[in-house]
Design an enzyme around this catalytic site. Sequence first.
Site, PDB file in Angstrom:
ATOM      1  N   GLU A  45      27.597 -18.815  86.052  1.00 13.04           N
ATOM      2  CA  GLU A  45      26.373 -19.602  86.219  1.00 13.04           C
ATOM      3  C   GLU A  45      26.622 -20.974  85.625  1.00 13.04           C
ATOM      4  O   GLU A  45      26.917 -21.096  84.432  1.00 13.04           O
ATOM      5  CB  GLU A  45      25.207 -18.956  85.469  1.00 13.04           C
ATOM      6  CG  GLU A  45      24.703 -17.657  86.071  1.00 13.04           C
ATOM      7  CD  GLU A  45      23.575 -17.044  85.237  1.00 13.04           C
ATOM      8  OE1 GLU A  45      23.187 -15.909  85.543  1.00 13.04           O
ATOM      9  OE2 GLU A  45      23.117 -17.692  84.268  1.00 13.04           O
ATOM     10  N   ASP A  56      14.134 -22.898  77.922  1.00 13.68           N
ATOM     11  CA  ASP A  56      15.333 -22.697  77.109  1.00 13.68           C
ATOM     12  C   ASP A  56      15.077 -22.869  75.629  1.00 13.68           C
ATOM     13  O   ASP A  56      14.260 -23.681  75.206  1.00 13.68           O
ATOM     14  CB  ASP A  56      16.423 -23.675  77.554  1.00 13.68           C
ATOM     15  CG  ASP A  56      17.090 -23.207  78.839  1.00 13.68           C
ATOM     16  OD1 ASP A  56      17.666 -22.106  78.824  1.00 13.68           O
ATOM     17  OD2 ASP A  56      17.011 -23.922  79.857  1.00 13.68           O
TER      18      ASP A  56
END
Lengths: 262, 410
Positions: A45, A56
């Site tokens: 990824e 995040d």
Amino acid sequence: MTRLSNAFPADRAALITFITAGDPSVEDTPAILDALVEGGADIIELGMPFTDPMADGPAIQAANIRSLTGGTKTADVLNIAKGFRARHPNVPLILMGYANPMTIRGADWFADACVSNGVDGVICVDIPVEEDDSLGDALRSNEIAVVRLATPTTDAARLPTILNNASGFLYYVSVAGITGLQQAAQASIEEAVNRLKSGTDLPVAVGFGVRTPDQAADIARVADGVVVGSAIVELVEKYGKDAYAPVRDYIASLASAIASAR
Amino acid sequence: MNDQANSFKNQPDERGHFGQFGGRYVAETLMPLILDLEKEYRAAQNDPEFAAQFDDLLTNYVGRPSPLYYAQGLTEELRKTAPEGKGAQIWFKRDELNHTGAHKINNCIGQILLAMRMGKTRIIAETGAGQHGVATATVCARFGLPCYIYMGSKDIERQAPNMFRMKLLGAQVIPVESGTGTLKDAMNEALRDWVANVDDTFYIIGTAAGPHPYPELVRDFQSVIGKEARAQMLDRINRLPDMLVAAIGGGSNAIGLFHPFLDDKDVEMLGVEAAGHGLDKEHAASLSGGKPGILHGNKTYLLQDEDGQIDEAHSISAGLDYPGIGPEHSWLKESGRVRYDSVTDTEALDAFQLLCRTEGIIPALEPSHAIAAVAREAVKMDQDKIILANLCGRGDKDIFTVAEALGTEI
């Protein structure tokens, strides 16, 4: 897409690894990607940096800022993908990131860019099924996998909605929260994976908060894939352009734990 | 004959879209919660008990209706420099007289009632100027719910009085250092908190933006401004204003004033963004200087570069210092129903002082932007025309910023 479906071996879980493109610099990212493959990652990824990574935690936020401060552009991210595809013709590559950088030039533009730079799939954090038409249609018609996320808040009523038009694999976000902070209890992961697998033939990968080989092995016993991100990004932060060897060794320790888990 | 189809008031659609704008661009973890909120809001809309509670609190706690005021001093001052026969009458909707000093409280009352309906026991919010933070802390104190306010570290510096108010009200203010330390970063951090605390936490969003149904419900709660103003105008002078003017950061006070008038074809509307140092320099005018993109749960006009990276906004007014705007304004701009213009820091400071001198009202820096635009428009309009502007906040919180900008030590 074929690359992606071939990446889940029958006899063990796949190791799925995340880094942010352009961290610590555009020049250094290819070597870190090579370290992931060398260490035994099955799927990569590649994070597209964004100014406002609201899903995040601190580690990946900081990586986004390091990358953008260094001047990373979308064109650089795509070039990194292209170079990776040339060096590793068989390793699936997924772009992961936020809606705005992916859609700013139009969904078709982005889908074309994925095709021409050897990208196999896309994970967009902030495009849920309800807004799928803003990106998903263009990706699917170009045979780019649209990887969907399931979470601890996904109940039985919602699961079919998520699975409709999902492809590649199903990413189970094991913690209601942001990346990199804590791991879910093994029992709850097992319960969730079993529930998800009863609803789909897609491989189910589990991520969020996975750090140690032991944790990875525990998940590998029940899931089709283990996703590791923040722990790798922290190594990149610590070692910068010298991150190749530490990243490769860390990935190898995860890969070996996963290989012997079942 | 198809009034509904031709109405500007029938947005958003069932997916929360205002034309191409709006929507629900959130992480999957939040989707069930957002769908739940929508369901609960629909139920509340049909519950006379909810409306009664909301109205009672607005009347007896907030102090509504806020007055409608003819600003004779300002009107006459502007006529001095206007061409012969020009100089429209200026009226203000005085939402700065609300409890807590701004329009923000209207929305907070509505949202905390929703939060309690949903059984949520913990409240979070983001704040820029601190007005929404103060309003949220206020309703949390009133209803005894723990309150966590995310505020950019740069904003904490320039809004020290509001920071202290929130603490007095029992809220915990969490400084946000990430990014530029302003409103957008505070919103990122509030979203991170929310996604980690979905079970017990209600996020009181301060402006008519974010994922559906927030833009709609914030608009509906703030529409009390326009509904009152419309009725007051008809009652006082038996006619509607010719032009409405309101400042726009996220756009909640503007949409609250505009929305009840949207189908009054003869009422012109002007939204005023913050042009900061100038539209060719650092500014916060998303509609004038941005383009459509996706951030914080909705598609709307954003300040951004060609890769979709979000630019830093700048305005002397912390409440306007945001690189986006509520999605309904983006739609109203594209549909042509509302005109949008901008006002610089300097022009807003001049208007701030003008209102102090001519009306004895110290406005917040946010509505000072609207007043600057009012001054610009009034001198072009005939004297029998009427401009109604929303005075959405009082300026006590801004006196330190203004003193510094004017080079005065206090």
